[in-house]
Design a protein around this motif. Sequence first.
Motif, PDB file in Angstrom:
ATOM      1  N   LEU A 123     -10.395  27.875 -22.958  1.00 25.33           N
ATOM      2  CA  LEU A 123     -10.705  26.502 -23.578  1.00 25.33           C
ATOM      3  C   LEU A 123     -10.382  26.503 -25.074  1.00 25.33           C
ATOM      4  O   LEU A 123     -10.058  27.578 -25.709  1.00 25.33           O
ATOM      5  CB  LEU A 123     -11.980  26.020 -23.268  1.00 25.33           C
ATOM      6  CG  LEU A 123     -12.609  25.998 -21.932  1.00 25.33           C
ATOM      7  CD1 LEU A 123     -14.156  25.948 -21.949  1.00 25.33           C
ATOM      8  CD2 LEU A 123     -11.918  25.122 -20.957  1.00 25.33           C
ATOM      9  N   SER A 124     -10.255  25.210 -25.486  1.00 25.40           N
ATOM     10  CA  SER A 124     -10.135  24.823 -26.836  1.00 25.40           C
ATOM     11  C   SER A 124     -11.233  24.563 -27.423  1.00 25.40           C
ATOM     12  O   SER A 124     -12.332  24.058 -26.824  1.00 25.40           O
ATOM     13  CB  SER A 124      -9.151  24.144 -27.184  1.00 25.40           C
ATOM     14  OG  SER A 124      -9.182  22.761 -27.051  1.00 25.40           O
ATOM     15  N   ASP A 149     -15.733  17.658 -23.660  1.00 20.38           N
ATOM     16  CA  ASP A 149     -15.845  17.397 -22.408  1.00 20.38           C
ATOM     17  C   ASP A 149     -16.784  17.969 -21.466  1.00 20.38           C
ATOM     18  O   ASP A 149     -16.450  17.882 -20.508  1.00 20.38           O
ATOM     19  CB  ASP A 149     -14.261  17.431 -21.756  1.00 20.38           C
ATOM     20  CG  ASP A 149     -13.310  16.909 -22.540  1.00 20.38           C
ATOM     21  OD1 ASP A 149     -13.486  15.630 -23.017  1.00 20.38           O
ATOM     22  OD2 ASP A 149     -12.010  17.240 -22.687  1.00 20.38           O
ATOM     23  N   GLN A 150     -17.655  19.171 -22.043  1.00 15.99           N
ATOM     24  CA  GLN A 150     -18.487  19.617 -21.236  1.00 15.99           C
ATOM     25  C   GLN A 150     -19.697  19.006 -21.039  1.00 15.99           C
ATOM     26  O   GLN A 150     -20.084  17.939 -21.780  1.00 15.99           O
ATOM     27  CB  GLN A 150     -18.665  21.116 -22.006  1.00 15.99           C
ATOM     28  CG  GLN A 150     -17.627  21.931 -22.331  1.00 15.99           C
ATOM     29  CD  GLN A 150     -16.805  22.416 -21.109  1.00 15.99           C
ATOM     30  OE1 GLN A 150     -17.398  22.588 -20.333  1.00 15.99           O
ATOM     31  NE2 GLN A 150     -15.654  22.000 -20.966  1.00 15.99           N
ATOM     32  N   ILE A 202     -13.427  30.466 -25.313  1.00 13.80           N
ATOM     33  CA  ILE A 202     -12.475  29.960 -26.611  1.00 13.80           C
ATOM     34  C   ILE A 202     -12.360  31.443 -27.161  1.00 13.80           C
ATOM     35  O   ILE A 202     -13.195  31.963 -27.619  1.00 13.80           O
ATOM     36  CB  ILE A 202     -13.388  28.872 -27.195  1.00 13.80           C
ATOM     37  CG1 ILE A 202     -13.681  27.880 -26.588  1.00 13.80           C
ATOM     38  CG2 ILE A 202     -12.602  28.944 -28.604  1.00 13.80           C
ATOM     39  CD1 ILE A 202     -14.683  26.981 -27.430  1.00 13.80           C
ATOM     40  N   VAL A 220     -20.377  28.198 -22.645  1.00 14.10           N
ATOM     41  CA  VAL A 220     -18.923  28.493 -22.960  1.00 14.10           C
ATOM     42  C   VAL A 220     -18.854  29.621 -24.056  1.00 14.10           C
ATOM     43  O   VAL A 220     -19.783  29.846 -24.807  1.00 14.10           O
ATOM     44  CB  VAL A 220     -18.322  27.079 -23.822  1.00 14.10           C
ATOM     45  CG1 VAL A 220     -16.863  27.534 -24.387  1.00 14.10           C
ATOM     46  CG2 VAL A 220     -18.177  25.902 -22.697  1.00 14.10           C
ATOM     47  N   ARG A 265     -18.384  28.222 -17.988  1.00 11.31           N
ATOM     48  CA  ARG A 265     -17.187  27.217 -18.036  1.00 11.31           C
ATOM     49  C   ARG A 265     -15.888  27.552 -18.571  1.00 11.31           C
ATOM     50  O   ARG A 265     -14.824  26.871 -18.162  1.00 11.31           O
ATOM     51  CB  ARG A 265     -17.745  25.770 -18.208  1.00 11.31           C
ATOM     52  CG  ARG A 265     -18.982  25.185 -17.497  1.00 11.31           C
ATOM     53  CD  ARG A 265     -19.428  23.840 -17.945  1.00 11.31           C
ATOM     54  NE  ARG A 265     -18.253  23.128 -17.793  1.00 11.31           N
ATOM     55  CZ  ARG A 265     -18.085  22.384 -16.838  1.00 11.31           C
ATOM     56  NH1 ARG A 265     -18.896  22.437 -15.625  1.00 11.31           N
ATOM     57  NH2 ARG A 265     -17.224  21.279 -16.667  1.00 11.31           N
ATOM     58  N   GLY A 266     -15.825  28.406 -19.332  1.00 12.24           N
ATOM     59  CA  GLY A 266     -14.738  28.872 -19.775  1.00 12.24           C
ATOM     60  C   GLY A 266     -14.896  29.666 -21.271  1.00 12.24           C
ATOM     61  O   GLY A 266     -16.266  29.957 -21.541  1.00 12.24           O
ATOM     62  N   GLU A 286     -11.717  21.806 -28.903  1.00 13.45           N
ATOM     63  CA  GLU A 286     -11.520  20.279 -28.817  1.00 13.45           C
ATOM     64  C   GLU A 286     -12.254  20.063 -27.135  1.00 13.45           C
ATOM     65  O   GLU A 286     -12.769  18.797 -26.881  1.00 13.45           O
ATOM     66  CB  GLU A 286     -10.183  19.601 -28.657  1.00 13.45           C
ATOM     67  CG  GLU A 286      -9.506  19.646 -30.054  1.00 13.45           C
ATOM     68  CD  GLU A 286      -9.410  20.965 -30.611  1.00 13.45           C
ATOM     69  OE1 GLU A 286      -9.334  20.893 -31.844  1.00 13.45           O
ATOM     70  OE2 GLU A 286      -8.913  22.009 -29.971  1.00 13.45           O
ATOM     71  N   ASP A 287     -12.018  20.920 -26.214  1.00 10.45           N
ATOM     72  CA  ASP A 287     -12.685  20.926 -25.188  1.00 10.45           C
ATOM     73  C   ASP A 287     -13.899  20.758 -25.059  1.00 10.45           C
ATOM     74  O   ASP A 287     -14.742  20.497 -23.839  1.00 10.45           O
ATOM     75  CB  ASP A 287     -12.208  21.930 -24.084  1.00 10.45           C
ATOM     76  CG  ASP A 287     -10.601  22.094 -23.853  1.00 10.45           C
ATOM     77  OD1 ASP A 287     -10.047  20.952 -23.810  1.00 10.45           O
ATOM     78  OD2 ASP A 287      -9.820  23.151 -23.680  1.00 10.45           O
TER      79      ASP A 287
END
Length: 446
Positions: free
Chosen positions: A251-252, A258-259, A334, A306, A331-332, A254-255
Motif C-alpha cells: 500500500l501507499s 480508503d481503509q 507500506i 496496516v 490489510r497491507g 494515500e491508501d
Amino acid sequence: MEITSFRTPGLGDQSYLLTHEGRGILVDPQRDIDRFLAKAAERDVELRFVLETHLHNDYVSGGERAALATGAQLVLPAAAAAAYPHTPAFHMEDIPGGQGLSIRPIHTPGHTPEHTSYLVLIDGEPVAVFSGGSLLVSSAGRPDLLGPERARSLAKLQHGSLHRLAGLPGGVELLPTHGEGSFCTSTGAGRYTSTIADELAGNPLLAIGDAEAFADELLAAPMPIPAFYRHMGPANTMGVPPMPPLAVPTLSVEDLADQPEGTRVVDIRPRARQAGGLLPGAVAIEMGTDFGSWAGWLLPYQAPLVLVADPGQDIAEAVTQLARIGIDTVRGVITDPGPAADQTFELLDPAAFTARLARPGAQLLDVRMPGEHAAAALPGATHRFLPDLVTHGIPAELDASRPVLVACGSGRRASIAAGLLLAAGYRPAVLTGAGVTDLLRHPAAT
C-alpha cells in the motif's frame, strides 16, 4: 522413540512431535501447522494422534486443523467440551497407539480446570510425560488466568496435580508446553525440558507440602495478563479457520484513507528507523520474536491493521505471529512512508541519557513490569507498565511541554512507549542499547 520440539520464543511455548515405529504424535501445536507437518513428512511419519493438554490461553491452537489435514485422531481433555469433533481423554484410560505405544491421560487441573497431561508408555514402561501447563521446569502453570475468583481454588488443585506428576518414575522425561518467556508460568521457568527426578530435586514448588501455602506462593505476586489472552479460550473452544494468506498487498500512504474505520498503523521497522519518523498515530513495535504478543496486548483485538516495514523485512513472519493469536486483519504493508512519517523521537545511549536526567526539570518514565520496578526502582521515576499506557493513559504528572525520558529493561518496551507518547502529544527520548539496571550503575542516575 524420538521427540522433536518446536520452540516459539515470542510466546515462551513448545510444541512436540513424538515418533515411534513410523507413527507420530503431535502435542499442543500452534496454528501455523505447516512446520509440524513438514517435519512429520520429512521423517516419513504417519501422524496418528494430535494431543491438546488444555484449552490454551496464550495462542490459537492448530490441533483441529492438523487433525483434519492428516486424518489423525484429535484428543482433548474430556472436560474441555470443544465444539468440534474430537476424542475425549479420560483420566487413566489408556489410548492405544500400536507398535507397543500407548498414551495415558492424567487429569492435572490447576492451570485450567480441564487440564490433562499425557504419559507416554512404550511396551508398558512410562518414558515421557507431556505436562502442558501443569508441572513446568522449576515452576508451574499459573492458576489465575481465568480470573481472581477461581484463582485460589485452581492453585490448590495445581498443588495436587504437581505432586501427582511428581509420583511418576524419576527417569520419565518432562515435556511442558509453557516455559521461559511465557506469561502462563507462575514463576520464572527455567530450562525447557527436564525429568521427574530433576524436578523433585530442584523445583521449589514441589517442596511445599501444604496446598494453602502453595496457593499463597503462586498468588503472591502474579504477573500481568496480556490483553489478548481473554480471546484465546473462546477461540480454542469454538474452533478457528485455517491460517490466513501470508502475502499481503503493498500500500501507499494515500491508501490509508480508503481503509476501514478503526484501522491501526503498526510500524515494525528497526527502532532507529522508527525514531527517524513515524506516521502520525502509528504504534511502533519493532519486529522481533515477541512482535505478535505486543501487538495483541496493545492494539484493539481484531482491529484492521496496516504495517509499515522496510523493504526486505519478513512480512510473512509478522502475519504469522499475529495469526498465532487469532488476528487475521492485516490489510497491507507500506514500505515507503515518505515525508508523511514526520513524528520523531530521540534514542539516547546510557551516557547521554544520564546527562539528560541531570538537567533541571527532567522527567523520567519507567515502563517495566511491576515486579521489575519493585526489584530495582529508578529514583524519581514515574512508573507505568507499558500496556497500562493504553488502558490507563499517560500519567497525569508528566508534562507534555517538556521531554519525557523513557526507560525499560533493554530499550524495546521504551521505544514502543515512545510511539504512544508521540500520539498523545509528548516528546519522548528513549534509553536504548541498555536498560534500567545498567542505568542504576551510573553514578549520575542516582
